[in-house]
Write an enzyme that holds these catalytic residues in place. Structure first.
Site, PDB file in Angstrom:
ATOM      1  CB  SER A  64      58.822   2.687  32.043  1.00  0.00           C
ATOM      2  OG  SER A  64      59.020   3.158  33.353  1.00  0.00           O
ATOM      3  CG  LEU A  65      53.909   3.264  26.561  1.00  0.00           C
ATOM      4  CD1 LEU A  65      53.693   1.763  26.535  1.00  0.00           C
ATOM      5  CD2 LEU A  65      52.554   3.986  26.442  1.00  0.00           C
ATOM      6  CG  HIS A  66      60.032   5.015  28.078  1.00  0.00           C
ATOM      7  ND1 HIS A  66      59.872   6.172  28.785  1.00  0.00           N
ATOM      8  CD2 HIS A  66      60.432   4.084  28.982  1.00  0.00           C
ATOM      9  CE1 HIS A  66      60.172   5.964  30.060  1.00  0.00           C
ATOM     10  NE2 HIS A  66      60.502   4.703  30.210  1.00  0.00           N
ATOM     11  CB  CYS A 109      65.815   1.208  29.290  1.00  0.00           C
ATOM     12  SG  CYS A 109      64.504   0.154  29.930  1.00  0.00           S
ATOM     13  CB  CYS A 165      68.372  -2.345  35.885  1.00  0.00           C
ATOM     14  SG  CYS A 165      66.739  -2.842  35.269  1.00  0.00           S
ATOM     15  N   GLY A 220      66.901  -0.055  39.274  1.00  0.00           N
ATOM     16  CA  GLY A 220      66.424  -1.430  39.212  1.00  0.00           C
ATOM     17  C   GLY A 220      64.976  -1.574  38.790  1.00  0.00           C
ATOM     18  CD  GLU A 221      60.803  -3.671  36.316  1.00  0.00           C
ATOM     19  OE1 GLU A 221      60.855  -2.688  35.574  1.00  0.00           O
ATOM     20  OE2 GLU A 221      59.820  -3.899  37.063  1.00  0.00           O
ATOM     21  CB  CYS A 230      66.754   7.254  36.884  1.00  0.00           C
ATOM     22  SG  CYS A 230      66.690   5.499  36.759  1.00  0.00           S
ATOM     23  CD  GLU A 245      70.550   7.151  42.282  1.00  0.00           C
ATOM     24  OE1 GLU A 245      71.722   7.560  42.282  1.00  0.00           O
ATOM     25  OE2 GLU A 245      69.811   7.218  41.309  1.00  0.00           O
ATOM     26  CB  CYS A 279      67.876   3.647  31.894  1.00  0.00           C
ATOM     27  SG  CYS A 279      68.037   3.368  33.666  1.00  0.00           S
ATOM     28  CG  ASN A 331      68.827  13.656  34.082  1.00  0.00           C
ATOM     29  OD1 ASN A 331      69.972  14.072  33.960  1.00  0.00           O
ATOM     30  ND2 ASN A 331      67.987  14.080  34.992  1.00  0.00           N
ATOM     31  CB  SER A 360      58.039   2.888  38.395  1.00  0.00           C
ATOM     32  OG  SER A 360      58.337   3.190  37.044  1.00  0.00           O
ATOM     33  CB  CYS A 396      62.839   8.400  44.253  1.00  0.00           C
ATOM     34  SG  CYS A 396      63.257   7.448  42.806  1.00  0.00           S
TER      35      CYS A 396
HETATM   36  N1  SAH Z   1      62.714  -0.016  36.375  1.00  0.00           N
HETATM   37  C1  SAH Z   1      61.547   0.733  36.626  1.00  0.00           C
HETATM   38  C2  SAH Z   1      61.708   1.771  37.723  1.00  0.00           C
HETATM   39  C3  SAH Z   1      62.992   2.522  37.776  1.00  0.00           C
HETATM   40  S1  SAH Z   1      63.285   3.662  36.464  1.00  0.00           S
HETATM   41  C4  SAH Z   1      61.025   1.370  35.361  1.00  0.00           C
HETATM   42  O1  SAH Z   1      61.730   1.350  34.362  1.00  0.00           O
HETATM   43  O2  SAH Z   1      59.904   1.850  35.382  1.00  0.00           O
HETATM   44  C5  SAH Z   1      62.187   5.002  36.888  1.00  0.00           C
HETATM   45  C6  SAH Z   1      61.822   5.887  35.703  1.00  0.00           C
HETATM   46  O3  SAH Z   1      62.955   6.683  35.289  1.00  0.00           O
HETATM   47  C7  SAH Z   1      61.383   5.112  34.497  1.00  0.00           C
HETATM   48  O4  SAH Z   1      60.224   5.630  33.926  1.00  0.00           O
HETATM   49  C8  SAH Z   1      62.549   5.278  33.575  1.00  0.00           C
HETATM   50  O5  SAH Z   1      62.175   5.077  32.272  1.00  0.00           O
HETATM   51  C9  SAH Z   1      63.020   6.672  33.884  1.00  0.00           C
HETATM   52  N2  SAH Z   1      64.384   6.957  33.421  1.00  0.00           N
HETATM   53  C10 SAH Z   1      65.421   6.122  33.366  1.00  0.00           C
HETATM   54  N3  SAH Z   1      66.524   6.737  32.876  1.00  0.00           N
HETATM   55  C11 SAH Z   1      66.156   8.001  32.632  1.00  0.00           C
HETATM   56  C12 SAH Z   1      66.853   9.139  32.116  1.00  0.00           C
HETATM   57  N4  SAH Z   1      68.137   9.069  31.776  1.00  0.00           N
HETATM   58  N5  SAH Z   1      66.158  10.279  31.981  1.00  0.00           N
HETATM   59  C13 SAH Z   1      64.863  10.350  32.333  1.00  0.00           C
HETATM   60  N6  SAH Z   1      64.156   9.327  32.832  1.00  0.00           N
HETATM   61  C14 SAH Z   1      64.794   8.153  32.970  1.00  0.00           C
HETATM   62 FE1  SF4 Z   2      65.947  -0.863  34.402  1.00  0.00          FE
HETATM   63 FE2  SF4 Z   2      63.980   0.939  34.656  1.00  0.00          FE
HETATM   64 FE3  SF4 Z   2      66.452   1.682  33.895  1.00  0.00          FE
HETATM   65 FE4  SF4 Z   2      64.937   0.280  32.217  1.00  0.00          FE
HETATM   66  S1  SF4 Z   2      64.527   2.343  33.002  1.00  0.00           S
HETATM   67  S2  SF4 Z   2      67.095  -0.106  32.653  1.00  0.00           S
HETATM   68  S3  SF4 Z   2      63.876  -1.063  33.642  1.00  0.00           S
HETATM   69  S4  SF4 Z   2      65.885   0.843  35.856  1.00  0.00           S
END
Ligand code: SAH
Ligand code: SF4
Length: 384
Positions: free
Chosen positions: A219-221, A115, A111, A165-166, A345, A91, A118, A302, A197, A104
């Site tokens: 993406s630190l988290h 995570c 991926c 994706g990454e 995402c 998407e 995600c 989300n 990102s 975006c």
């Molecule tokens: N793979 C890369 C880029 C794609 S994800 C990365 O992880 O940075 C883009 C952003 O969306 C990242 O910061 C990710 O942590 C965040 N993200 C993924 N799933 C999410 C969700 N369910 N709710 C909010 N943010 C989310």
């Molecule tokens: Fe992949 Fe980014 Fe989702 Fe982590 S947050 S699973 S790196 S797309």
């Protein structure tokens, strides 16, 4: 073999044209037809010599991804779902704002990082997108919107590689795609307005800095390894200390003087005052002697059913942001956009990937009404 010209950056197209006995300026013309004017039919490229058009017709195509569906949100957000074959879809999401219009973009089908929070990560990895499949998303969005809004000027001002994706695990395809975005003969976006990102693929952060420095979001988290290991599994390979050092190195060639740290707010998991304090300590430890070197972007989670996680309350998100701001860390809270069309995402494509329902779901998606442009696009201000 037929070449898809969307797979090439300008230098690649120059080599291809030279192989056909054509000069560099012909490749530039061709590149401009494709990316600046959105033309895929060689017979319409009227200032190219007929002989070149014939050669191209015999050996090349401009083949964008097929659109499965388009969803338009009440807030002007537009989400496209593209077919990438084998029951997979990716998407792209268009987000108009007062002073910019961001696309975006996805880099992979699925991926491999996995995570916890995600939905793309939960799908697993299907395959890398090719350069043409990455750039297709921008090509389609830009020219579709221009056509619909009867506008000839550029519409998309910013690109964020924050879809599925990454991106740094698909580096070879990403790099030419970034070059097309930045090229003055392509989309002409400034480096500050193209953001990659990453979940923290440390060696590739260094390569990106050397090859094509653009704005970086990380993406630190989580502020400590024991928690980040759980949420972002690549942390076990490249722990926080290595990641932070890589961020500092990246800043030496970055087009912006700060890195954006993304932090997804998960109720009871990483959103407590103690986590804010740990984050403040971490960012202070790696801070250069002066100046703002990073910003923190808090993202309300989300939710999706399989995650077993909950979104932090807005009171909790605000309290967390207050603690960071009080410590001098510039912190923003991401607005959720396009909630009514699942424009977060990996959400919609995740449902398509569910192969048992794929056919039915695809059918439903095809019947989603496509509204005429209601996109709330405001005049685009000059780039800084
Ligand atoms: N793979 C890369 C880029 C794609 S994800 C990365 O992880 O940075 C883009 C952003 O969306 C990242 O910061 C990710 O942590 C965040 N993200 C993924 N799933 C999410 C969700 N369910 N709710 C909010 N943010 C989310
Ligand atoms: Fe992949 Fe980014 Fe989702 Fe982590 S947050 S699973 S790196 S797309």
């Amino acid at each position: 073999m037929t070449a898809n010209l969307l797979d090439y950056d300008l230098e690649g197209l120059v080599s291809l044209c030279e192989g056909l006995g054509e000069k560099r300026f012909r490749a530039v013309q061709l590149f401009r037809w494709i990316h600046q004017r959105g033309v895929s039919d060689f017979s319409l490229m009227t200032d190219l010599a007929k002989s070149l058009r014939q050669k191209l017709q015999a050996s090349a195509v401009v083949q964008p991804l097929t659109v499965i569906s388009e969803h338009l949100s009440a807030d002007g957000t537009v989400k496209w779902l593209f077919d990438v074959g084998d029951g997979n879809a990716v998407e792209a999401v268009f987000i108009p704002e007062d002073d910019r219009a961001t696309l975006c973009v996805s880099s992979q089908a699925g991926c491999a990082i996995g995570c916890r929070f995600c939905s793309t990560g939960h799908q697993g990895f299907s395959r890398n997108l090719k350069t043409g499949e990455i750039i297709s998303q921008l090509w389609h969005a830009e020219h579709q919107l221009r056509h619909r809004l009867k506008q000839s000027d550029r519409i998309i001002t910013n690109v964020v590689m924050m879809g599925m994706g990454e991106p740094l695990q698909n580096y070879d395809a990403l790099l030419p795609a970034l070059r097309v975005m930045l090229d003055d003969h392509g989309y002409g976006l400034s480096r500050r307005r193209v953001t990659v990102s990453t979940s923290g693929v440390v060696p590739m952060m260094d390569r990106l800095a050397a090859d094509c420095p653009v704005a970086l979001a990380v993406s630190l988290h989580a502020p400590i390894d024991s928690l980040r290991d759980q949420l972002v599994p690549i942390n076990r390979k490249y722990p926080i200390a290595e990641l932070m050092s890589a961020c500092r190195r990246y800043l030496e060639s970055a087009p912006r003087d700060f890195i954006t740290f993304e932090y997804c707010m998960l109720e009871g998991v990483n959103d407590q005052a103690e986590h804010a304090k740990q984050l403040i300590a971490l960012l202070a430890e790696y801070a250069p002697p002066t100046g703002v070197w990073c910003k923190v972007n808090l993202i309300p989670f989300n939710p999706f059913p399989e995650s077993g996680l909950r979104r932090s309350t807005s009171a909790q998100v605000t309290a967390f942001a207050k603690l960071l701001n009080a410590a001098g860390i510039v912190t923003t809270i991401r607005k959720t956009r396009g909630d009514d069309i699942d424009a977060a995402c990996g959400q919609l494509a995740g449902e398509v990937k569910d192969r048992t329902h794929a056919q039915r779901r695809m059918q439903q998606l095809r019947t989603v009404a496509i509204h005429p442009a209601r996109a709330l696009i405001k005049p685009v201000k000059e780039q800084v």
